[in-house]
Scaffold this motif. Structure first.
Motif, PDB file in Angstrom:
ATOM      1  N   ALA A 147       0.802  -1.081   0.122  1.00 25.07           N
ATOM      2  CA  ALA A 147       0.077   0.129  -0.088  1.00 25.07           C
ATOM      3  C   ALA A 147       0.761   1.115  -0.016  1.00 25.07           C
ATOM      4  O   ALA A 147       0.612   2.254  -0.683  1.00 25.07           O
ATOM      5  CB  ALA A 147      -0.997  -0.056   1.031  1.00 25.07           C
ATOM      6  N   ASP A 148       1.867   1.271   0.764  1.00 27.80           N
ATOM      7  CA  ASP A 148       2.817   2.275   0.801  1.00 27.80           C
ATOM      8  C   ASP A 148       3.430   2.783  -0.598  1.00 27.80           C
ATOM      9  O   ASP A 148       3.665   3.752  -0.801  1.00 27.80           O
ATOM     10  CB  ASP A 148       3.729   2.191   1.941  1.00 27.80           C
ATOM     11  CG  ASP A 148       3.011   2.393   3.357  1.00 27.80           C
ATOM     12  OD1 ASP A 148       2.097   2.929   3.479  1.00 27.80           O
ATOM     13  OD2 ASP A 148       3.721   2.044   4.300  1.00 27.80           O
ATOM     14  N   LEU A 149       3.980   1.628  -1.060  1.00 22.18           N
ATOM     15  CA  LEU A 149       4.681   1.789  -2.269  1.00 22.18           C
ATOM     16  C   LEU A 149       3.577   2.105  -3.363  1.00 22.18           C
ATOM     17  O   LEU A 149       4.070   2.948  -4.388  1.00 22.18           O
ATOM     18  CB  LEU A 149       5.190   0.270  -2.792  1.00 22.18           C
ATOM     19  CG  LEU A 149       6.046   0.301  -4.135  1.00 22.18           C
ATOM     20  CD1 LEU A 149       7.096   1.136  -4.059  1.00 22.18           C
ATOM     21  CD2 LEU A 149       6.400  -1.194  -4.466  1.00 22.18           C
ATOM     22  N   ALA A 150       2.328   1.805  -3.551  1.00 22.89           N
ATOM     23  CA  ALA A 150       1.349   2.361  -4.323  1.00 22.89           C
ATOM     24  C   ALA A 150       1.479   3.854  -4.328  1.00 22.89           C
ATOM     25  O   ALA A 150       1.123   4.393  -5.132  1.00 22.89           O
ATOM     26  CB  ALA A 150       0.190   1.493  -4.070  1.00 22.89           C
ATOM     27  N   LYS A 151       1.198   4.381  -2.996  1.00 26.53           N
ATOM     28  CA  LYS A 151       1.230   5.754  -2.826  1.00 26.53           C
ATOM     29  C   LYS A 151       2.563   6.424  -3.785  1.00 26.53           C
ATOM     30  O   LYS A 151       2.222   7.464  -4.458  1.00 26.53           O
ATOM     31  CB  LYS A 151       1.503   6.196  -1.443  1.00 26.53           C
ATOM     32  CG  LYS A 151       0.218   5.922  -0.550  1.00 26.53           C
ATOM     33  CD  LYS A 151       0.536   6.170   0.710  1.00 26.53           C
ATOM     34  CE  LYS A 151      -0.444   5.574   1.828  1.00 26.53           C
ATOM     35  NZ  LYS A 151      -0.227   5.978   3.195  1.00 26.53           N
ATOM     36  N   LYS A 152       3.504   5.961  -3.653  1.00 24.96           N
ATOM     37  CA  LYS A 152       4.603   6.478  -4.372  1.00 24.96           C
ATOM     38  C   LYS A 152       4.622   6.256  -5.823  1.00 24.96           C
ATOM     39  O   LYS A 152       4.969   7.125  -6.718  1.00 24.96           O
ATOM     40  CB  LYS A 152       6.085   5.852  -3.614  1.00 24.96           C
ATOM     41  CG  LYS A 152       6.092   6.263  -2.272  1.00 24.96           C
ATOM     42  CD  LYS A 152       7.378   5.512  -1.387  1.00 24.96           C
ATOM     43  CE  LYS A 152       7.213   5.890  -0.083  1.00 24.96           C
ATOM     44  NZ  LYS A 152       8.593   5.027   0.676  1.00 24.96           N
ATOM     45  N   ILE A 153       4.287   5.016  -5.996  1.00 34.60           N
ATOM     46  CA  ILE A 153       4.200   4.665  -7.642  1.00 34.60           C
ATOM     47  C   ILE A 153       3.138   5.807  -8.306  1.00 34.60           C
ATOM     48  O   ILE A 153       3.333   6.224  -9.514  1.00 34.60           O
ATOM     49  CB  ILE A 153       3.758   3.310  -8.169  1.00 34.60           C
ATOM     50  CG1 ILE A 153       4.902   2.560  -7.598  1.00 34.60           C
ATOM     51  CG2 ILE A 153       3.480   2.954  -9.415  1.00 34.60           C
ATOM     52  CD1 ILE A 153       4.351   0.917  -7.548  1.00 34.60           C
ATOM     53  N   ARG A 154       2.080   6.155  -7.677  1.00 31.74           N
ATOM     54  CA  ARG A 154       1.028   7.165  -8.125  1.00 31.74           C
ATOM     55  C   ARG A 154       1.447   8.272  -8.471  1.00 31.74           C
ATOM     56  O   ARG A 154       1.071   8.753  -9.524  1.00 31.74           O
ATOM     57  CB  ARG A 154       0.030   7.340  -7.169  1.00 31.74           C
ATOM     58  CG  ARG A 154      -1.267   7.680  -7.573  1.00 31.74           C
ATOM     59  CD  ARG A 154      -2.359   7.736  -6.612  1.00 31.74           C
ATOM     60  NE  ARG A 154      -3.579   8.515  -7.139  1.00 31.74           N
ATOM     61  CZ  ARG A 154      -4.607   8.907  -6.174  1.00 31.74           C
ATOM     62  NH1 ARG A 154      -4.592   8.696  -5.000  1.00 31.74           N
ATOM     63  NH2 ARG A 154      -5.573   9.604  -6.861  1.00 31.74           N
ATOM     64  N   LYS A 155       2.654   8.786  -7.953  1.00 32.10           N
ATOM     65  CA  LYS A 155       3.327  10.132  -7.926  1.00 32.10           C
ATOM     66  C   LYS A 155       4.321  10.113  -9.169  1.00 32.10           C
ATOM     67  O   LYS A 155       4.727  11.153  -9.592  1.00 32.10           O
ATOM     68  CB  LYS A 155       3.929  10.491  -6.892  1.00 32.10           C
ATOM     69  CG  LYS A 155       2.985  10.775  -5.566  1.00 32.10           C
ATOM     70  CD  LYS A 155       3.626  11.131  -4.252  1.00 32.10           C
ATOM     71  CE  LYS A 155       2.802  11.442  -3.285  1.00 32.10           C
ATOM     72  NZ  LYS A 155       3.383  11.821  -2.033  1.00 32.10           N
ATOM     73  N   THR A 156       4.694   9.071  -9.877  1.00 29.79           N
ATOM     74  CA  THR A 156       5.845   8.758 -10.633  1.00 29.79           C
ATOM     75  C   THR A 156       5.126   9.076 -12.153  1.00 29.79           C
ATOM     76  O   THR A 156       3.927   9.067 -12.468  1.00 29.79           O
ATOM     77  CB  THR A 156       6.581   7.281 -10.655  1.00 29.79           C
ATOM     78  OG1 THR A 156       5.370   6.392 -11.247  1.00 29.79           O
ATOM     79  CG2 THR A 156       6.874   6.893  -9.229  1.00 29.79           C
ATOM     80  N   LYS A 157       5.925   9.461 -13.222  1.00 30.13           N
ATOM     81  CA  LYS A 157       5.525   9.637 -14.451  1.00 30.13           C
ATOM     82  C   LYS A 157       5.989   8.459 -15.494  1.00 30.13           C
ATOM     83  O   LYS A 157       5.457   8.705 -16.688  1.00 30.13           O
ATOM     84  CB  LYS A 157       6.153  10.961 -15.129  1.00 30.13           C
ATOM     85  CG  LYS A 157       5.411  12.303 -14.312  1.00 30.13           C
ATOM     86  CD  LYS A 157       6.179  13.564 -14.637  1.00 30.13           C
ATOM     87  CE  LYS A 157       5.740  14.628 -13.821  1.00 30.13           C
ATOM     88  NZ  LYS A 157       6.297  15.990 -14.426  1.00 30.13           N
ATOM     89  N   GLU A 159      -5.731  -0.204  -4.155  1.00 35.70           N
ATOM     90  CA  GLU A 159      -6.848   0.182  -4.732  1.00 35.70           C
ATOM     91  C   GLU A 159      -7.497   1.548  -3.876  1.00 35.70           C
ATOM     92  O   GLU A 159      -8.012   2.564  -4.276  1.00 35.70           O
ATOM     93  CB  GLU A 159      -8.074  -0.755  -4.828  1.00 35.70           C
ATOM     94  CG  GLU A 159      -7.767  -1.727  -5.748  1.00 35.70           C
ATOM     95  CD  GLU A 159      -9.014  -2.768  -6.221  1.00 35.70           C
ATOM     96  OE1 GLU A 159      -9.817  -2.973  -5.374  1.00 35.70           O
ATOM     97  OE2 GLU A 159      -9.143  -3.075  -7.417  1.00 35.70           O
ATOM     98  N   GLU A 160      -7.074   1.363  -2.542  1.00 36.85           N
ATOM     99  CA  GLU A 160      -7.428   2.235  -1.416  1.00 36.85           C
ATOM    100  C   GLU A 160      -6.530   3.597  -1.748  1.00 36.85           C
ATOM    101  O   GLU A 160      -6.928   4.704  -1.386  1.00 36.85           O
ATOM    102  CB  GLU A 160      -7.119   1.988  -0.039  1.00 36.85           C
ATOM    103  CG  GLU A 160      -8.535   0.942   0.223  1.00 36.85           C
ATOM    104  CD  GLU A 160      -8.108   0.410   1.753  1.00 36.85           C
ATOM    105  OE1 GLU A 160      -7.082   0.440   2.439  1.00 36.85           O
ATOM    106  OE2 GLU A 160      -9.038  -0.472   2.224  1.00 36.85           O
ATOM    107  N   ASN A 161      -5.322   3.566  -2.363  1.00 40.49           N
ATOM    108  CA  ASN A 161      -4.477   4.459  -2.546  1.00 40.49           C
ATOM    109  C   ASN A 161      -4.596   4.936  -4.151  1.00 40.49           C
ATOM    110  O   ASN A 161      -3.730   5.667  -4.644  1.00 40.49           O
ATOM    111  CB  ASN A 161      -2.907   3.960  -2.416  1.00 40.49           C
ATOM    112  CG  ASN A 161      -2.623   4.111  -0.841  1.00 40.49           C
ATOM    113  OD1 ASN A 161      -2.395   5.229  -0.412  1.00 40.49           O
ATOM    114  ND2 ASN A 161      -2.774   3.040  -0.382  1.00 40.49           N
ATOM    115  N   GLY A 162      -5.562   4.820  -4.797  1.00 38.91           N
ATOM    116  CA  GLY A 162      -6.240   5.299  -6.002  1.00 38.91           C
ATOM    117  C   GLY A 162      -5.572   4.595  -7.127  1.00 38.91           C
ATOM    118  O   GLY A 162      -5.855   5.377  -8.342  1.00 38.91           O
ATOM    119  N   ILE A 163      -4.907   3.391  -7.099  1.00 39.56           N
ATOM    120  CA  ILE A 163      -4.589   2.744  -8.417  1.00 39.56           C
ATOM    121  C   ILE A 163      -5.672   1.808  -8.406  1.00 39.56           C
ATOM    122  O   ILE A 163      -5.793   0.668  -7.776  1.00 39.56           O
ATOM    123  CB  ILE A 163      -3.122   2.002  -7.969  1.00 39.56           C
ATOM    124  CG1 ILE A 163      -2.089   3.306  -7.737  1.00 39.56           C
ATOM    125  CG2 ILE A 163      -2.716   1.350  -9.417  1.00 39.56           C
ATOM    126  CD1 ILE A 163      -0.772   2.784  -7.585  1.00 39.56           C
TER     127      ILE A 163
END
Length: 369
Positions: free
Chosen positions: A142-152, A189-193
């Motif tokens: 879940a924490d990794l998903a937050k960071k991936i969401r910010k990548t381009k 999914e809770e982190n928007g992915i």
């Protein structure tokens, strides 16, 4: 020149694929695992045959295999299940490969390259739910998903995991892995992915539980004709489609007390007819089969006598062989008459697994029948 060769029966492979596909849940893809040169069977003939049967999704070991397969199958979905480093990102993107992300550092290194060329690398997050090999521990996803969401430079197309014990009658750990996988899925999914594709099951898992099918199942050893024994909740009939053959190079009659091969580990107890066979550990025929394995000659099982050497073995011609010219085929893996030797038999005699037997075959002469 070696007299050893491999025969691939693509007709049997087609039947194996059809047998597996018809049992899968509706909407579940068959992801054909063709890594390590299709388990020693030959990447391109196996993948071409599978494509002709409607298989569209393949799993390979590395970017090099992915590039070779992409050249052959331009429209296939190809996933690299091994580790991909930053030096391989450009080739992975040129070949339109799906890459596994295994931890935060890996994400950052791959994303940096993808961002530099103003593109996005297609990825699945590999979740370690208990295999202990590659992957993000499920509690960190879940924490990794937050960071991936910010990548381009990273496009998350799916998530996956791998069963550690799906070839076991004990389902409890596999069931625990599924629960961990579902927990990780919710966290992502809770982190928007939005997760578009999920897969965890392999050959053993497919045989054990239909609920594990998800969007795709990665089937390897079963399609090569070696399913896990006595696990099935599905009736999937498959057969091996690889035969490994060679030739006799010499026949001799020897007396009682005659020693054979290095170290004199076998000494005849009676007058014996021996045949020297053109195969050895340089070809992938295990040295641990010394005094411990069999070949087929004229439909009879003939025991190995003495040590397996680099390029040759010696076998005893038993009475069932009868008259012999020396031109007969010798079967190392396959059927001859009423007898059959499988990779699983060699594995049992050599105290290993069929995977290792098949992927160790180094015979260059491969014939499609």
């Amino acid at each position: 020149m070696s007299k050893t060769w491999v025969e691939i029966d693509t007709g049997i492979l087609k039947k194996n694929i059809l047998a597996a596909r018809k049992t899968l849940s509706v909407g579940t893809d068959l992801i054909f695992v063709v890594k390590s040169n299709a388990y020693g069977h030959g990447l391109l003939p196996v993948a071409d045959t599978a494509w002709s049967c409607g298989v569209k999704f393949f799993a390979v070991a590395n970017v090099d295999e992915g590039r070779i397969l992409r050249d052959a199958l331009p429209k296939a979905m190809i996933m690299v299940v091994g580790f991909v480093d930053e030096n391989e990102v450009r080739e992975a993107m040129r070949s339109n490969l799906i890459v596994m992300l295994v931890n935060e550092e890996h994400v950052l290194r791959l994303e940096k390259v993808a961002r530099a060329i103003r593109s996005k690398l297609k990825c699945h997050i590999k979740i370690d739910t208990g295999m202990g090999r590659l992957g993000v521990p499920w509690w960190e996803v879940a924490d990794l998903a937050k960071k991936i969401r910010k990548t381009k430079g990273i496009e998350i197309c799916g998530i996956c995991s791998h069963f550690a014990c799906s070839d076991s009658h004990q389902k409890a750990f596999s069931e625990l892995q599924v629960r961990r996988f579902q927990e990780a899925e919710r966290g992502i999914e809770e982190n928007g992915i939005k997760i578009l594709y999920k897969h965890i099951s392999n050959s053993g898992g497919v045989l054990q539980n239909k609920l594990w099918d998800m969007d795709g199942v990665r089937i390897g050893i079963m399609l090569y004709g070696y399913p896990s024994a006595d696990l099935s909740v599905r009736e999937i009939r498959v057969r091996p489609f690889l035969q490994w053959k060679t030739r006799i190079v010499q026949i001799k009659d020897v007396p009682t007390g005659f020693s054979v091969s290095y170290g004199r580990t076998f000494v005849t107890k009676r007058s014996t007819r021996l045949a020297t066979i053109d195969v050895g550990y340089a070809d992938g025929y295990f040295r641990s089969l010394s005094n411990n394995g069999y070949v087929l000659i004229k439909g009879a099982k003939c025991p190995i006598r003495g040590r397996v050497t680099m390029n040759m073995i010696v076998v005893e011609l038993n009475r069932k062989v009868g008259k012999i010219s020396g031109d007969e085929e010798v079967v190392l893996i396959g059927r001859q008459g009423e007898e059959e030797i499988g990779a699983d038999d060699l594995a049992r005699w050599a105290k290993t697994i069929p995977y290792e037997i098949l992927t160790s075959i180094r015979t260059g002469d491969r014939r499609i029948i």
